[in-house]
Design an enzyme around this catalytic site. Structure first.
Site, PDB file in Angstrom:
ATOM      1  N   ALA A 124      -4.930 -23.887  22.370  1.00 52.34           N
ATOM      2  CA  ALA A 124      -5.412 -24.140  23.733  1.00 52.34           C
ATOM      3  C   ALA A 124      -4.756 -23.264  24.798  1.00 52.34           C
ATOM      4  O   ALA A 124      -4.989 -23.476  25.983  1.00 52.34           O
ATOM      5  CB  ALA A 124      -5.218 -25.619  24.082  1.00 52.34           C
ATOM      6  N   SER A 134     -18.870 -23.310  14.373  1.00 49.41           N
ATOM      7  CA  SER A 134     -19.471 -22.081  14.925  1.00 49.41           C
ATOM      8  C   SER A 134     -20.851 -21.880  14.324  1.00 49.41           C
ATOM      9  O   SER A 134     -21.102 -22.260  13.174  1.00 49.41           O
ATOM     10  CB  SER A 134     -18.595 -20.869  14.589  1.00 49.41           C
ATOM     11  OG  SER A 134     -19.276 -19.675  14.934  1.00 49.41           O
ATOM     12  N   TYR A 183     -14.568 -15.884   8.157  1.00 48.26           N
ATOM     13  CA  TYR A 183     -14.743 -16.730   9.352  1.00 48.26           C
ATOM     14  C   TYR A 183     -15.955 -17.652   9.162  1.00 48.26           C
ATOM     15  O   TYR A 183     -15.870 -18.872   9.381  1.00 48.26           O
ATOM     16  CB  TYR A 183     -14.926 -15.845  10.585  1.00 48.26           C
ATOM     17  CG  TYR A 183     -15.171 -16.614  11.872  1.00 48.26           C
ATOM     18  CD1 TYR A 183     -14.119 -17.166  12.592  1.00 48.26           C
ATOM     19  CD2 TYR A 183     -16.466 -16.800  12.360  1.00 48.26           C
ATOM     20  CE1 TYR A 183     -14.335 -17.869  13.765  1.00 48.26           C
ATOM     21  CE2 TYR A 183     -16.702 -17.504  13.532  1.00 48.26           C
ATOM     22  CZ  TYR A 183     -15.629 -18.031  14.230  1.00 48.26           C
ATOM     23  OH  TYR A 183     -15.862 -18.737  15.398  1.00 48.26           O
ATOM     24  N   ALA A 184     -17.082 -17.086   8.725  1.00 51.77           N
ATOM     25  CA  ALA A 184     -18.297 -17.887   8.552  1.00 51.77           C
ATOM     26  C   ALA A 184     -18.070 -19.005   7.526  1.00 51.77           C
ATOM     27  O   ALA A 184     -18.452 -20.158   7.748  1.00 51.77           O
ATOM     28  CB  ALA A 184     -19.460 -16.992   8.130  1.00 51.77           C
ATOM     29  N   LYS A 201     -16.001 -21.830   8.902  1.00 52.68           N
ATOM     30  CA  LYS A 201     -16.702 -22.679   9.864  1.00 52.68           C
ATOM     31  C   LYS A 201     -17.709 -23.579   9.148  1.00 52.68           C
ATOM     32  O   LYS A 201     -17.963 -24.710   9.584  1.00 52.68           O
ATOM     33  CB  LYS A 201     -17.370 -21.813  10.931  1.00 52.68           C
ATOM     34  CG  LYS A 201     -16.356 -21.094  11.832  1.00 52.68           C
ATOM     35  CD  LYS A 201     -15.535 -22.099  12.625  1.00 52.68           C
ATOM     36  CE  LYS A 201     -14.468 -21.477  13.477  1.00 52.68           C
ATOM     37  NZ  LYS A 201     -13.784 -22.451  14.342  1.00 52.68           N
TER      38      LYS A 201
HETATM   39  N1  LIG Z   1     -15.780 -17.748  21.780  1.00 57.15           N
HETATM   40  C1  LIG Z   1     -16.949 -18.009  21.196  1.00 57.15           C
HETATM   41  O1  LIG Z   1     -17.997 -17.497  21.586  1.00 57.15           O
HETATM   42  C2  LIG Z   1     -16.983 -18.961  20.045  1.00 57.15           C
HETATM   43  C3  LIG Z   1     -18.175 -19.086  19.324  1.00 57.15           C
HETATM   44  C4  LIG Z   1     -18.231 -19.966  18.255  1.00 57.15           C
HETATM   45  C5  LIG Z   1     -17.120 -20.717  17.932  1.00 57.15           C
HETATM   46  N2  LIG Z   1     -15.975 -20.578  18.648  1.00 57.15           N
HETATM   47  C6  LIG Z   1     -14.825 -21.382  18.245  1.00 57.15           C
HETATM   48  O2  LIG Z   1     -14.238 -21.964  19.394  1.00 57.15           O
HETATM   49  C7  LIG Z   1     -12.827 -22.043  19.209  1.00 57.15           C
HETATM   50  C8  LIG Z   1     -12.117 -21.360  20.357  1.00 57.15           C
HETATM   51  O3  LIG Z   1     -12.594 -20.030  20.457  1.00 57.15           O
HETATM   52  P1  LIG Z   1     -11.954 -18.984  21.471  1.00 57.15           P
HETATM   53  O4  LIG Z   1     -13.044 -18.127  21.931  1.00 57.15           O
HETATM   54  O5  LIG Z   1     -11.131 -19.667  22.483  1.00 57.15           O
HETATM   55  O6  LIG Z   1     -11.029 -18.164  20.464  1.00 57.15           O
HETATM   56  P2  LIG Z   1      -9.635 -17.420  20.771  1.00 57.15           P
HETATM   57  O7  LIG Z   1      -9.389 -16.526  19.614  1.00 57.15           O
HETATM   58  O8  LIG Z   1      -9.652 -16.832  22.140  1.00 57.15           O
HETATM   59  O9  LIG Z   1      -8.577 -18.588  20.799  1.00 57.15           O
HETATM   60  C9  LIG Z   1      -8.082 -19.142  19.616  1.00 57.15           C
HETATM   61  C10 LIG Z   1      -6.731 -19.737  19.899  1.00 57.15           C
HETATM   62  O10 LIG Z   1      -6.220 -20.210  18.637  1.00 57.15           O
HETATM   63  C11 LIG Z   1      -4.855 -19.852  18.595  1.00 57.15           C
HETATM   64  N3  LIG Z   1      -4.393 -19.783  17.209  1.00 57.15           N
HETATM   65  C12 LIG Z   1      -4.625 -18.829  16.284  1.00 57.15           C
HETATM   66  N4  LIG Z   1      -3.972 -19.118  15.148  1.00 57.15           N
HETATM   67  C13 LIG Z   1      -3.311 -20.279  15.364  1.00 57.15           C
HETATM   68  C14 LIG Z   1      -2.461 -21.090  14.580  1.00 57.15           C
HETATM   69  N5  LIG Z   1      -2.123 -20.759  13.338  1.00 57.15           N
HETATM   70  N6  LIG Z   1      -1.993 -22.225  15.131  1.00 57.15           N
HETATM   71  C15 LIG Z   1      -2.304 -22.577  16.396  1.00 57.15           C
HETATM   72  N7  LIG Z   1      -3.086 -21.839  17.193  1.00 57.15           N
HETATM   73  C16 LIG Z   1      -3.585 -20.701  16.671  1.00 57.15           C
HETATM   74  C17 LIG Z   1      -4.736 -18.519  19.317  1.00 57.15           C
HETATM   75  O11 LIG Z   1      -3.407 -18.269  19.738  1.00 57.15           O
HETATM   76  C18 LIG Z   1      -5.719 -18.726  20.463  1.00 57.15           C
HETATM   77  O12 LIG Z   1      -5.094 -19.285  21.602  1.00 57.15           O
HETATM   78  C19 LIG Z   1     -12.543 -21.426  17.843  1.00 57.15           C
HETATM   79  O13 LIG Z   1     -12.501 -22.440  16.867  1.00 57.15           O
HETATM   80  C20 LIG Z   1     -13.724 -20.541  17.610  1.00 57.15           C
HETATM   81  O14 LIG Z   1     -13.985 -20.301  16.244  1.00 57.15           O
HETATM   82  C21 LIG Z   1     -15.881 -19.713  19.689  1.00 57.15           C
END
Ligand SMILES: NC(=O)c1ccc[n+]([C@@H]2O[C@H](COP(=O)([O-])OP(=O)(O)OC[C@H]3O[C@@H](n4cnc5c(N)ncnc54)[C@H](O)[C@@H]3O)[C@@H](O)[C@H]2O)c1
Length: 265
Positions: free
Chosen positions: A29, A157, A171-172, A175
């Site tokens: 977060a 996702s 990744y896919a 999810k």
């Molecule tokens: N951004 C999009 O368009 C999108 C689309 C589909 C799904 N999602 C999903 O939404 C969620 C958030 O996406 P986002 O865009 O903020 O991604 P992001 O990569 O910006 O943020 C991910 C966060 O997870 C943290 N992280 C990574 N490894 C970690 C670990 N081992 N322990 C704790 N934290 C860890 C990172 O430090 C980062 O703050 C994810 O699950 C992503 O798969 C995002």
């Protein structure tokens, strides 16, 4: 079952220990979508443990969201470590009480040609994205079930539904696993006051999308989205907050799509 966050929404009396709202833990977060989710949960009157790999980054985000430090606190939670989930549970209990909301949001988003993908990289992404959801649901789900109330929201996702386009096979696959884990834990915990749901976003206007999709290809990606634009991350916060509310008691094992029409079912 009356949820503990009803006081914040003007509902019935709150459960003991949660007089002004629910108690949330959000993983990954410090940036991106997680910030929008935390902001919305705070606006709903919940208290939020803002967690991420880097505790300093989590603390900065928490302080920006709640300068008083009373309702948002930053903490380290590496989702690949079960001990970190257990420690976060202990920390929240000491701070505010047993958590009522868990948002499994952390993930590694990577793109890699499928036929070149190394098993080690596949396993790493599965571990951080999917095994973490298993661990979070087990550790927090158990605590919530014992308390008789809980809301777990897992960030899936579109890639887990359609096989992915811009992201890698690891990744896919991770999810897709989250969608099934959501159903498995929903079944297990439904009779104990705990709901478990997934949100499945398509591409949103966030740094990770701009990093994963080269800028010269982004226009083509956007043109391929039926609604003709990237998603608005604040709305994901709204969706998560709705699933995390006491009123969402009848929704469990569900996946709510937010994908601009990219995947219709
Ligand atoms: N951004 C999009 O368009 C999108 C689309 C589909 C799904 N999602 C999903 O939404 C969620 C958030 O996406 P986002 O865009 O903020 O991604 P992001 O990569 O910006 O943020 C991910 C966060 O997870 C943290 N992280 C990574 N490894 C970690 C670990 N081992 N322990 C704790 N934290 C860890 C990172 O430090 C980062 O703050 C994810 O699950 C992503 O798969 C995002």
């Amino acid at each position: 079952m009356t949820g503990p966050d009803t006081a914040a929404t003007g509902g019935e009396a709150a459960a003991p220990g949660n007089p002004t709202g629910g108690i949330a833990v959000v993983t990954g977060a410090a940036g991106g979508m997680g910030v929008h989710i935390c902001r919305r949960l705070l606006a709903d009157g919940h208290r939020v443990l803002v967690t991420d790999l880097d505790p300093a980054a989590a603390e900065r985000t928490a302080a920006a969201l709640d300068p008083s430090g009373e309702r948002a606190v930053g903490a380290k939670l590496d989702v690949s470590r079960r001990g970190d989930f257990e420690a976060a549970l202990g920390q929240v209990r000491e701070l505010w009480g047993t958590p009522t909301i868990l948002v499994n949001n952390a993930a590694l988003t990577q793109a890699e040609p499928l036929m070149d993908l190394a098993v080690a990289d596949f396993s790493k992404v599965l571990d951080i994205n999917a095994t973490s959801v298993f661990t979070g649901c087990q550790v927090f789900g158990q605590a919530m079930a014992e308390a008789g109330y809980g809301r777990i929201v897992n960030m899936a996702s579109l890639a887990g539904q359609n096989g992915g386009t811009a992201t890698g096979g690891h990744y896919a696959a991770s999810k897709g696993a989250i969608l099934t884990l959501t159903k498995v834990f929903a079944r297990e915990l439904a009779g104990r006051g705990v709901t478990v749901n997934a949100v499945s976003p398509g591409p949103h206007d966030l740094p990770i999308v701009h990093r994963t999709v080269p800028e010269d290809k982004l226009a083509a990606v956007v043109a391929g989205i039926p609604v003709g634009r990237l998603g608005e991350p604040a709305f994901i916060g709204d969706v998560v907050a709705l699933l995390a509310s006491a009123g969402a008691a009848f929704v469990t094992g569900a996946c709510w799509d937010v994908n601009g029409g990219l995947y219709l079912r």
